[in-house]
Design an enzyme around this catalytic site. Structure first.
Site, PDB file in Angstrom:
ATOM      1  N   TYR A 114       8.014 -25.160 -19.904  1.00  0.00           N
ATOM      2  CA  TYR A 114       7.084 -24.364 -19.094  1.00  0.00           C
ATOM      3  C   TYR A 114       7.798 -23.247 -18.344  1.00  0.00           C
ATOM      4  O   TYR A 114       8.922 -23.446 -17.880  1.00  0.00           O
ATOM      5  CB  TYR A 114       6.359 -25.268 -18.064  1.00  0.00           C
ATOM      6  CG  TYR A 114       5.401 -24.464 -17.228  1.00  0.00           C
ATOM      7  CD1 TYR A 114       4.155 -24.131 -17.733  1.00  0.00           C
ATOM      8  CD2 TYR A 114       5.775 -23.950 -15.993  1.00  0.00           C
ATOM      9  CE1 TYR A 114       3.294 -23.323 -17.009  1.00  0.00           C
ATOM     10  CE2 TYR A 114       4.919 -23.148 -15.261  1.00  0.00           C
ATOM     11  CZ  TYR A 114       3.682 -22.834 -15.776  1.00  0.00           C
ATOM     12  OH  TYR A 114       2.836 -22.027 -15.067  1.00  0.00           O
ATOM     13  N   TRP A 116       7.575 -18.745 -16.814  1.00  0.00           N
ATOM     14  CA  TRP A 116       7.072 -17.384 -16.890  1.00  0.00           C
ATOM     15  C   TRP A 116       8.008 -16.405 -17.570  1.00  0.00           C
ATOM     16  O   TRP A 116       7.659 -15.232 -17.704  1.00  0.00           O
ATOM     17  CB  TRP A 116       6.707 -16.887 -15.489  1.00  0.00           C
ATOM     18  CG  TRP A 116       5.300 -17.189 -15.126  1.00  0.00           C
ATOM     19  CD1 TRP A 116       4.733 -18.432 -15.074  1.00  0.00           C
ATOM     20  CD2 TRP A 116       4.279 -16.253 -14.785  1.00  0.00           C
ATOM     21  NE1 TRP A 116       3.410 -18.324 -14.700  1.00  0.00           N
ATOM     22  CE2 TRP A 116       3.097 -16.999 -14.506  1.00  0.00           C
ATOM     23  CE3 TRP A 116       4.235 -14.869 -14.657  1.00  0.00           C
ATOM     24  CZ2 TRP A 116       1.898 -16.397 -14.134  1.00  0.00           C
ATOM     25  CZ3 TRP A 116       3.040 -14.264 -14.277  1.00  0.00           C
ATOM     26  CH2 TRP A 116       1.884 -15.030 -14.024  1.00  0.00           C
TER      27      TRP A 116
HETATM   28  N1  LIG Z   1       5.970 -26.165  -4.272  1.00  0.00           N
HETATM   29  C1  LIG Z   1       5.429 -25.319  -5.143  1.00  0.00           C
HETATM   30  N2  LIG Z   1       5.942 -25.215  -6.388  1.00  0.00           N
HETATM   31  C2  LIG Z   1       5.400 -24.354  -7.268  1.00  0.00           C
HETATM   32  C3  LIG Z   1       4.303 -23.541  -6.903  1.00  0.00           C
HETATM   33  C4  LIG Z   1       3.782 -23.670  -5.596  1.00  0.00           C
HETATM   34  O1  LIG Z   1       2.813 -22.994  -5.211  1.00  0.00           O
HETATM   35  N3  LIG Z   1       4.378 -24.555  -4.746  1.00  0.00           N
HETATM   36  N4  LIG Z   1       3.769 -22.664  -7.824  1.00  0.00           N
HETATM   37  C5  LIG Z   1       3.881 -23.068  -9.215  1.00  0.00           C
HETATM   38  C6  LIG Z   1       3.450 -22.007 -10.129  1.00  0.00           C
HETATM   39  S1  LIG Z   1       1.850 -21.430  -9.906  1.00  0.00           S
HETATM   40  C7  LIG Z   1       4.207 -21.553 -11.151  1.00  0.00           C
HETATM   41  S2  LIG Z   1       3.503 -20.490 -12.305  1.00  0.00           S
HETATM   42  C8  LIG Z   1       5.596 -22.017 -11.360  1.00  0.00           C
HETATM   43  C9  LIG Z   1       6.556 -20.926 -11.852  1.00  0.00           C
HETATM   44  O2  LIG Z   1       7.708 -21.517 -12.370  1.00  0.00           O
HETATM   45  P1  LIG Z   1       8.639 -20.768 -13.445  1.00  0.00           P
HETATM   46  O3  LIG Z   1       7.805 -19.903 -14.322  1.00  0.00           O
HETATM   47  O4  LIG Z   1       9.483 -21.787 -14.092  1.00  0.00           O
HETATM   48  O5  LIG Z   1       9.522 -19.855 -12.479  1.00  0.00           O
HETATM   49  P2  LIG Z   1      10.352 -18.541 -12.803  1.00  0.00           P
HETATM   50  O6  LIG Z   1      11.269 -18.364 -11.635  1.00  0.00           O
HETATM   51  O7  LIG Z   1       9.448 -17.413 -13.116  1.00  0.00           O
HETATM   52  O8  LIG Z   1      11.224 -18.963 -14.068  1.00  0.00           O
HETATM   53  C10 LIG Z   1      11.360 -18.178 -15.197  1.00  0.00           C
HETATM   54  C11 LIG Z   1      12.798 -18.284 -15.693  1.00  0.00           C
HETATM   55  O9  LIG Z   1      12.899 -17.619 -16.953  1.00  0.00           O
HETATM   56  C12 LIG Z   1      14.109 -16.862 -16.985  1.00  0.00           C
HETATM   57  N5  LIG Z   1      13.915 -15.794 -17.973  1.00  0.00           N
HETATM   58  C13 LIG Z   1      13.429 -14.544 -17.799  1.00  0.00           C
HETATM   59  N6  LIG Z   1      13.338 -13.903 -18.987  1.00  0.00           N
HETATM   60  C14 LIG Z   1      13.786 -14.768 -19.925  1.00  0.00           C
HETATM   61  C15 LIG Z   1      13.933 -14.689 -21.344  1.00  0.00           C
HETATM   62  O10 LIG Z   1      13.619 -13.705 -21.967  1.00  0.00           O
HETATM   63  N7  LIG Z   1      14.408 -15.797 -21.973  1.00  0.00           N
HETATM   64  C16 LIG Z   1      14.772 -16.919 -21.312  1.00  0.00           C
HETATM   65  N8  LIG Z   1      15.242 -17.945 -22.009  1.00  0.00           N
HETATM   66  N9  LIG Z   1      14.652 -17.014 -19.973  1.00  0.00           N
HETATM   67  C17 LIG Z   1      14.159 -15.957 -19.292  1.00  0.00           C
HETATM   68  C18 LIG Z   1      14.305 -16.387 -15.579  1.00  0.00           C
HETATM   69  O11 LIG Z   1      15.661 -16.061 -15.344  1.00  0.00           O
HETATM   70  C19 LIG Z   1      13.803 -17.611 -14.777  1.00  0.00           C
HETATM   71  O12 LIG Z   1      14.847 -18.493 -14.482  1.00  0.00           O
HETATM   72  O13 LIG Z   1       6.096 -22.580 -10.135  1.00  0.00           O
HETATM   73  C20 LIG Z   1       5.242 -23.610  -9.631  1.00  0.00           C
HETATM   74  N10 LIG Z   1       5.896 -24.280  -8.534  1.00  0.00           N
HETATM   75  N1  LIG Z   2       4.346 -11.389  -5.591  1.00  0.00           N
HETATM   76  C1  LIG Z   2       4.040 -12.467  -6.320  1.00  0.00           C
HETATM   77  N2  LIG Z   2       2.778 -12.618  -6.785  1.00  0.00           N
HETATM   78  C2  LIG Z   2       2.436 -13.707  -7.525  1.00  0.00           C
HETATM   79  C3  LIG Z   2       3.387 -14.705  -7.858  1.00  0.00           C
HETATM   80  C4  LIG Z   2       4.720 -14.549  -7.340  1.00  0.00           C
HETATM   81  O1  LIG Z   2       5.602 -15.400  -7.552  1.00  0.00           O
HETATM   82  N3  LIG Z   2       4.994 -13.421  -6.588  1.00  0.00           N
HETATM   83  N4  LIG Z   2       3.020 -15.767  -8.653  1.00  0.00           N
HETATM   84  C5  LIG Z   2       1.824 -15.626  -9.474  1.00  0.00           C
HETATM   85  C6  LIG Z   2       1.336 -16.924  -9.958  1.00  0.00           C
HETATM   86  S1  LIG Z   2       2.158 -17.648 -11.269  1.00  0.00           S
HETATM   87  C7  LIG Z   2       0.237 -17.543  -9.482  1.00  0.00           C
HETATM   88  S2  LIG Z   2      -0.311 -19.018 -10.176  1.00  0.00           S
HETATM   89  C8  LIG Z   2      -0.554 -16.956  -8.403  1.00  0.00           C
HETATM   90  C9  LIG Z   2      -0.939 -18.010  -7.358  1.00  0.00           C
HETATM   91  O2  LIG Z   2      -1.965 -17.553  -6.558  1.00  0.00           O
HETATM   92  P1  LIG Z   2      -2.402 -18.429  -5.299  1.00  0.00           P
HETATM   93  O3  LIG Z   2      -2.357 -19.853  -5.617  1.00  0.00           O
HETATM   94  O4  LIG Z   2      -3.681 -17.868  -4.818  1.00  0.00           O
HETATM   95  O5  LIG Z   2      -1.218 -18.030  -4.294  1.00  0.00           O
HETATM   96  P2  LIG Z   2      -0.495 -18.748  -3.078  1.00  0.00           P
HETATM   97  O6  LIG Z   2       0.294 -17.655  -2.435  1.00  0.00           O
HETATM   98  O7  LIG Z   2       0.242 -19.954  -3.506  1.00  0.00           O
HETATM   99  O8  LIG Z   2      -1.648 -19.193  -2.134  1.00  0.00           O
HETATM  100  C10 LIG Z   2      -2.515 -18.223  -1.557  1.00  0.00           C
HETATM  101  C11 LIG Z   2      -2.831 -18.604  -0.149  1.00  0.00           C
HETATM  102  O9  LIG Z   2      -3.651 -19.761  -0.106  1.00  0.00           O
HETATM  103  C12 LIG Z   2      -3.531 -20.327   1.171  1.00  0.00           C
HETATM  104  N5  LIG Z   2      -3.718 -21.767   1.075  1.00  0.00           N
HETATM  105  C13 LIG Z   2      -2.857 -22.694   0.582  1.00  0.00           C
HETATM  106  N6  LIG Z   2      -3.389 -23.922   0.667  1.00  0.00           N
HETATM  107  C14 LIG Z   2      -4.602 -23.778   1.243  1.00  0.00           C
HETATM  108  C15 LIG Z   2      -5.648 -24.673   1.601  1.00  0.00           C
HETATM  109  O10 LIG Z   2      -5.578 -25.878   1.409  1.00  0.00           O
HETATM  110  N7  LIG Z   2      -6.763 -24.115   2.147  1.00  0.00           N
HETATM  111  C16 LIG Z   2      -6.906 -22.781   2.353  1.00  0.00           C
HETATM  112  N8  LIG Z   2      -8.059 -22.334   2.863  1.00  0.00           N
HETATM  113  N9  LIG Z   2      -5.938 -21.916   2.046  1.00  0.00           N
HETATM  114  C17 LIG Z   2      -4.807 -22.408   1.491  1.00  0.00           C
HETATM  115  C18 LIG Z   2      -2.156 -20.036   1.663  1.00  0.00           C
HETATM  116  O11 LIG Z   2      -2.242 -19.542   3.005  1.00  0.00           O
HETATM  117  C19 LIG Z   2      -1.628 -19.029   0.680  1.00  0.00           C
HETATM  118  O12 LIG Z   2      -1.062 -17.903   1.295  1.00  0.00           O
HETATM  119  O13 LIG Z   2       0.179 -15.917  -7.758  1.00  0.00           O
HETATM  120  C20 LIG Z   2       0.690 -14.962  -8.692  1.00  0.00           C
HETATM  121  N10 LIG Z   2       1.148 -13.808  -7.952  1.00  0.00           N
HETATM  122 MO   LIG Z   3       1.437 -19.778 -11.497  1.00  0.00          MO
END
Ligand SMILES: Nc1nc2c(c(=O)[nH]1)N[C@H]1C(S)=C(S)[C@@H](COP(=O)(O)OP(=O)(O)OC[C@H]3O[C@@H](n4cnc5c(=O)[nH]c(N)nc54)[C@H](O)[C@@H]3O)O[C@H]1N2
Ligand SMILES: Nc1nc2c(c(=O)[nH]1)N[C@H]1C(S)=C(S)[C@@H](COP(=O)(O)OP(=O)(O)OC[C@H]3O[C@@H](n4cnc5c(=O)[nH]c(N)nc54)[C@H](O)[C@@H]3O)O[C@H]1N2
Ligand SMILES: [Mo]
Length: 762
Positions: A114, A116
């Site tokens: 898994y 990005w």
């Molecule tokens: N506590 C907590 N944990 C969370 C979340 C949260 O809200 N709270 N959010 C979750 C969410 S929504 C998401 S989507 C995940 C994201 O989790 P990930 O998608 O695993 O996070 P990234 O840091 O984007 O990791 C991408 C990795 O790919 C590498 N990479 C970039 N380009 C390439 C390439 O071309 N090839 C290869 N092999 N590697 C490459 C980068 O160096 C990086 O290390 O995290 C989740 N984790």
């Molecule tokens: N710049 C930037 N943008 C991103 C990403 C990134 O890494 N960097 N990641 C991308 C990815 S993979 C994803 S999945 C999306 C995630 O998108 P979201 O899940 O919407 O993003 P978060 O920032 O985790 O949460 C948004 C807000 O929800 C509020 N929140 C959290 N828990 C609760 C709750 O229980 N109740 C209420 N009312 N509010 C709550 C928090 O205050 C938080 O700031 O963002 C995307 N956009």
């Molecule tokens: Mo995500």
């Protein structure tokens, strides 16, 4: 003379400047015509040439000397690595893949991987890995995602598969909102920083443009524990709510609609099933507890009068209910989605322009763009001969509990035994919960293989680390859903060190294993092939031959606005893909699953991680772990923009002035943050933007276990704190957005952050 060119990432299309000798990226900046460029661009130049880049194929010394096998020393900061040539690395790895598949079967290879990775359509790390593993007999895969793993499983039960998909790709547009919506009620903020990111990137940052347009005509109420959670330009009215308690507020809003005669009974009768069960539940007939605003106020700390008046305002005009992703990234994460949809159904506006229910406005930049997505070129993955899979957030369970069964979507899944895990394009030490447990899980493997651009904490746990060319070092094409342009993203500089394209790596590995990965084509030929196949496919827009496209730097994609047809047609009489053909506010299917934690209708169910839980006696602050503004997840955390957000040299933790004062904390202090799972050091920021009792940290600081006597991570990676428990037995998604913590001042000698140092190479 330096040279400028365009490149594309999930955080947008931007310009890089290449040194006169063509070897180095000297600067990265926004395009002049991007109205809202992402600060993450500011990480690119120094991350590209950072010392943490993986320079050569590298193997862990202990694995090399002892051979494959379980090893609790994986990830030991002192662990030594050995650089080897490509031939040696590929021979070793091919031999090990062959040993595992022939001794244990292909299901013993976990290739879910898994993450990005990067934005290109050809060099999509997971597609390439999956195709490779398919050519050598298959792999155990993972399904769903960390983003909306719970709602993506739940919503098909409530509105059918088609409408659930359209809620992602064809929801109301910001233009609809601006024109029709009187009141946008958003649970969780419409955060500007989150709209900077779109899977695949976007030609321009249009999402945020439109948010500003909407804010001019529509009243916005944002319920969140953070005041600065919504775009300043929206002029949103802030309603404080304790995290994890929104479902109680939603149920109380429904209670007011029912009791005060504001529910749309005609809509409920014609278009839903289960409204009676919901009525009985909110009135307390089912469990003796009426879900009044006073009841919800005691749970959420939102004043009862605010809830009551909000219900009346919602019924008075065209109202759109938005629930952002983060709410479902918690224990019982299904419930705020279920309750939000139920609330919108009781208002009776689902299927009316600018009214009803949306999920994820503000979570990603492509929501509300209002343009139907065109098909895009794709790299073919082939067929997987192995049937085993896990929901992606159950990775530690897979490795720690082989042979056991876990409940999932009304059935059970058997977890196969895993010997080798292969990760490309993701960072489990960013995304997964309870990193101490993840480390134990990884220690059970015979072999852990990682492809990376940088020495991430995940690479630091691997036995074989292969250096890969980054986006800036290879030719690709990029676009996101509803994008205005399919863009060429040409190589800017040659690969750093001995890094190679993954397509080459898999071609070589497959050859050693007697398989064919690339059909004799190199990456340039593959790029042309996926482009031409796309161009010839029915439904593709008119596009020139590849050479012309490449020379022009891209081709416009059609900008066809869509109508909210699912729910509009449904309102006009067309059935949904649910068993009843209607919106299921009570799902007989879910009820028949007989799960202990998900009933047939939306319910308030106490999670363990909230201020009212017994654990809160020791861990008295609710920590929100949300997306970082100045980077994408953990990517390029060593870059200048991300570094500019750090406090006391590590990830900041924000708290309310009263909570800070009670702990003797001031701005710039180093704090020790502890949970039942682990501990970290963070830099203190005191702010009145948070409700008392709530703290907040961004995800994405690189895991740093270099001073375990002080804390599990001295750099502030929130996932040492979070709990590795599924959202529910229905969806088994991540619950990482929330965790209860205790925070105190750290007065000891502050250890240096070593997360971005490459390992010892001998
Ligand atoms: N506590 C907590 N944990 C969370 C979340 C949260 O809200 N709270 N959010 C979750 C969410 S929504 C998401 S989507 C995940 C994201 O989790 P990930 O998608 O695993 O996070 P990234 O840091 O984007 O990791 C991408 C990795 O790919 C590498 N990479 C970039 N380009 C390439 C390439 O071309 N090839 C290869 N092999 N590697 C490459 C980068 O160096 C990086 O290390 O995290 C989740 N984790
Ligand atoms: N710049 C930037 N943008 C991103 C990403 C990134 O890494 N960097 N990641 C991308 C990815 S993979 C994803 S999945 C999306 C995630 O998108 P979201 O899940 O919407 O993003 P978060 O920032 O985790 O949460 C948004 C807000 O929800 C509020 N929140 C959290 N828990 C609760 C709750 O229980 N109740 C209420 N009312 N509010 C709550 C928090 O205050 C938080 O700031 O963002 C995307 N956009
Ligand atoms: Mo995500």
């Amino acid at each position: 003379m330096s040279r400028k060119q365009e490149t594309s990432a999930h955080w947008g299309t931007y310009l890089v400047e290449v040194s006169a000798d063509g070897r180095d990226v000297v600067a990265a900046r926004a395009r002049p015509d991007d109205p809202d460029a992402a600060p993450a661009i500011g990480n690119v130049a120094d991350a590209h040439r950072h010392r943490s880049r993986v320079a050569r194929p590298t193997v862990r010394r202990r694995w090399l000397e002892r051979g494959p096998g379980p090893d609790t020393d994986r990830g030991d900061p002192e662990d030594a690595y050995v650089e080897v040539g490509w031939d040696t690395a590929l021979d070793l790895l091919a031999g090990e893949l062959d040993r595992v598949r022939s001794t244990f079967g292909n299901q013993a290879i976990f290739g879910g991987s898994y993450g990005w990775g990067s934005a290109g359509r050809l060099h999509h790390a997971q597609s390439q890995l999956h195709r490779f593993l398919n050519t050598i007999g298959g792999y155990t895969r993972s399904v769903n995602d960390y983003s909306r793993g719970s709602s993506a499983m739940l919503l098909p039960h409530l509105v059918g598969a088609r409408a659930a998909l359209d809620l992602r790709y064809k929801p109301a547009s910001w233009a609809d909102v601006a024109e029709h919506t009187d009141l946008l009620v958003t649970f969780g903020g419409v955060r500007r920083s989150n709209t900077w990111v779109v899977p695949g990137g976007h030609a321009r940052h249009v999402g945020s443009d439109l948010v500003r347009a909407a804010g001019r005509t529509t009243e916005v109420v944002a319920l969140s524990a953070q005041r600065d959670d919504a775009f300043a330009e929206l002029g949103a009215e802030w309603v404080g709510v304790m995290p994890g308690t929104d479902t109680a507020v939603m149920l109380a809003l429904i209670h007011v609609l029912v009791v005060d005669g504001l529910a749309d009974d005609a809509f409920l009768a014609a278009h839903t099933v289960g409204a009676d069960e919901v009525r009985r539940y909110v009135l307390g007939e089912a469990d003796g507890v009426p879900k009044t605003p006073e009841w919800a106020s005691a749970i959420s700390r939102t004043p009862a009068a605010v809830i009551r008046s909000l219900a009346h305002r919602m019924a008075a005009g065209r109202t759109l209910v938005n629930v952002v992703y983060s709410l479902q990234r918690g224990e019982r994460g299904e419930q705020p989605i279920f309750a939000g949809l139920t609330l919108a159904a009781f208002l009776g506006q689902i299927g009316l322009p600018g009214g009803g229910f949306v999920h994820g406005f503000g979570s990603m930049g492509d929501y509300g763009v209002g343009v139907a997505g065109a098909p895009l070129p794709t790299f073919p993955q082939g067929r997987n001969a192995v049937a085993d899979f896990i929901p992606c957030a159950r990775i530690s369970d897979l490795l720690l509990l082989p042979g056991s069964e876990i409940p999932y979507n009304g059935g059970t899944l058997r977890l196969p035994e895993t010997k080798l895990a292969y990760w490309a394009g993701g960072n489990p030490f960013h995304h997964h919960q309870d990193l101490r447990r993840l480390r134990r899980a990884l220690s059970t493997l015979d072999t852990f293989v990682v492809h990376e651009t940088h020495w991430t904490p995940t690479a630091r746990h691997a036995d074989v680390v292969l250096p890969v060319a980054s986006t800036l070092e290879r030719d690709d094409v990029a676009a996101g859903a509803g994008d205005s342009r399919l863009r060429a993203s040409p190589r800017a500089v040659p690969p750093r060190g001995e890094a190679r394209e993954e397509l080459w790596i898999y071609t070589e590995l497959a050859r050693r294993l007697g398989a064919d990965f690339a059909e004799g084509l190199d990456s340039r030929q593959w790029l042309e092939r996926i482009y031409e196949e796309w161009r010839a496919a029915p439904g593709s827009p008119p596009a020139p031959p590849f050479e012309e496209f490449w020379r022009d730097g891209g081709v416009p994609l059609p900008q066809n606005p869509y109508r909210d047809t699912v729910f509009a047609d449904f309102r006009a009489g067309q059935p949904l893909g649910t068993p009843s053909g209607r919106i299921e506010l009570f799902s007989a299917t879910l009820a028949e699953f007989g799960l202990p934690d998900v009933a047939g209708h939306a319910e308030w169910r106490e999670p363990t991680q909230w201020w009212g839980s017994p654990q809160a006696a020791e861990f008295d602050l609710h920590l929100l772990c949300n997306q970082p503004s100045h980077r994408l997840h953990s990517q390029l955390d060593m870059g200048a923009a991300s570094r500019s957000t750090k406090v006391a040299g590590r990830e900041p933790v924000r708290l309310n002035p009263a909570d800070a004062a009670a702990r003797g904390l001031v701005d710039g202090d180093v704090a020790l943050v502890r949970s039942a799972q682990g501990s970290l050091l963070a830099g203190v920021v005191v702010t009145d933007a948070l409700v008392p009792g709530v703290a907040q940290m961004h995800t994405g600081a690189w895991f740093d276990p270099s001073a375990p006597e002080v804390a599990d991570c001295v750099n502030g990676n929130v996932n040492v704190l979070t709990r590795d428990v599924g959202t529910s037995t229905l969806t088994q998604a991540t619950s990482g957005a929330h965790v209860l913590v205790a925070i105190s001042r750290y007065d000891g000698v502050v250890p240096p952050v070593l997360a971005y140092e490459p390992p010892v190479i001998t």
